[in-house]
Write an enzyme that holds these catalytic residues in place. Sequence first.
Site, PDB file in Angstrom:
ATOM      1  N   GLY A 157       0.814  -1.206   0.000  1.00  0.00           N
ATOM      2  CA  GLY A 157       0.000   0.000   0.000  1.00  0.00           C
ATOM      3  C   GLY A 157       0.849   1.258   0.000  1.00  0.00           C
ATOM      4  N   CYS A 158       0.276   2.370  -0.448  1.00  0.00           N
ATOM      5  CA  CYS A 158       1.051   3.606  -0.621  1.00  0.00           C
ATOM      6  C   CYS A 158       1.497   4.198   0.712  1.00  0.00           C
ATOM      7  CB  CYS A 158       0.253   4.614  -1.441  1.00  0.00           C
ATOM      8  SG  CYS A 158      -1.411   4.967  -0.824  1.00  0.00           S
ATOM      9  N   TYR A 159       0.558   4.463   1.614  1.00  0.00           N
ATOM     10  CA  TYR A 159       0.950   4.967   2.929  1.00  0.00           C
ATOM     11  C   TYR A 159       1.886   3.976   3.623  1.00  0.00           C
ATOM     12  CZ  TYR A 159      -2.497   8.812   3.360  1.00  0.00           C
ATOM     13  OH  TYR A 159      -3.212   9.979   3.222  1.00  0.00           O
ATOM     14  N   ALA A 160       1.536   2.706   3.540  1.00  0.00           N
ATOM     15  CA  ALA A 160       2.333   1.676   4.207  1.00  0.00           C
ATOM     16  C   ALA A 160       3.775   1.701   3.715  1.00  0.00           C
ATOM     17  CB  ALA A 160       1.711   0.306   3.982  1.00  0.00           C
TER      18      ALA A 160
END
Length: 346
Positions: A157-160
């Site tokens: 995931g992007c934030y992750a």
Amino acid sequence: MNSKTKVAVVGVTGYAGFELARLLLRHPQIEKPVFFLRGEHANVRCLTEIFPQLRGWGEARCAPLSAEAIANSGADVAFLSTPHEASLELVPELVEKNSKLRIVDLSGALRFRDPEIFADWYKFAPANQKTLSEAVYGLPELYKEALPQASLVANAGCYATSVILALRPLVEAGWINTSRGVVCDCKSGVSGAGKEPKRETHFVEVNENFRAYGVFTHRHTPEIAEHAGIAFHDFIFTTHLLPVERGILSTLHVWLGQSSTAHEIETLYRRFYAERRMVRILSNGRLPELQHVTHTNFCDIGFALDPSGERLVVISCIDNLGKGAAGQAVQNMNEMFGYPETTGLL
């Protein structure tokens, strides 16, 4: 490798899907990607009919979407830039119809080995345990060794991605005093919310505004816990929507277990990512900015250390459509097929 990789792409009409098409069409090791479309675009025969800006980039052939058509297309790998529920339906069909087809899924459908975690956070019935156990978490900086053998890759995931890359070196070194808590304060451009129209992402709602969302409920929380190596109760992860098109800036507030110097912090990060060209470590005193990573696949990491040497702020910046989605998917594919990880990305 001498032969070029044949690619199928599903979900090209979204923001991440378009970014993926842009990267694949100029990738030197890709042989004429085929883009599979459905719904109102099912009869489109060339991607330039939807995206005129791709004219002259090379052949961008389109075909009606079906699992059978993808399985019989001759593709070596299929990219799924699709919603979670669509990936949950399509992945098992593709595996059943063509066991040799490798898959890179940009949704969250395959990111967790434990099906209960997916069900709790995404509110969908999970994939079967066999499928989940075969999927490799697609963060090349941490799991490069597993990617060449992977048949299923779950793009991180992007934030992750922004948080994990910033925290993992400190966690592995045992330098964080987790008893004092870690604060992950993250901000994203509006394209991270997807292309589907929503009231809260309309121009009037976003322009000259700044707001938090998904507090204690954001779906990237369990990814951070698992792959940064921090227990749920030891960190707070809060996301915000910026009035910009793309990019993620994550500010991580950390207490160290013992006093450290800026030189020690910088050395730790440089050694950890010494052979990973997509992570750029900034020198002490310099902090990343969104404008330096947008339209790239880089993750920039910088930090500031207080005079006591115990309080550390780490800043991590990525492009949510690049390193946070399409660029990372291409980087994963490069590792899967034995190409240099930067191929088609620099």
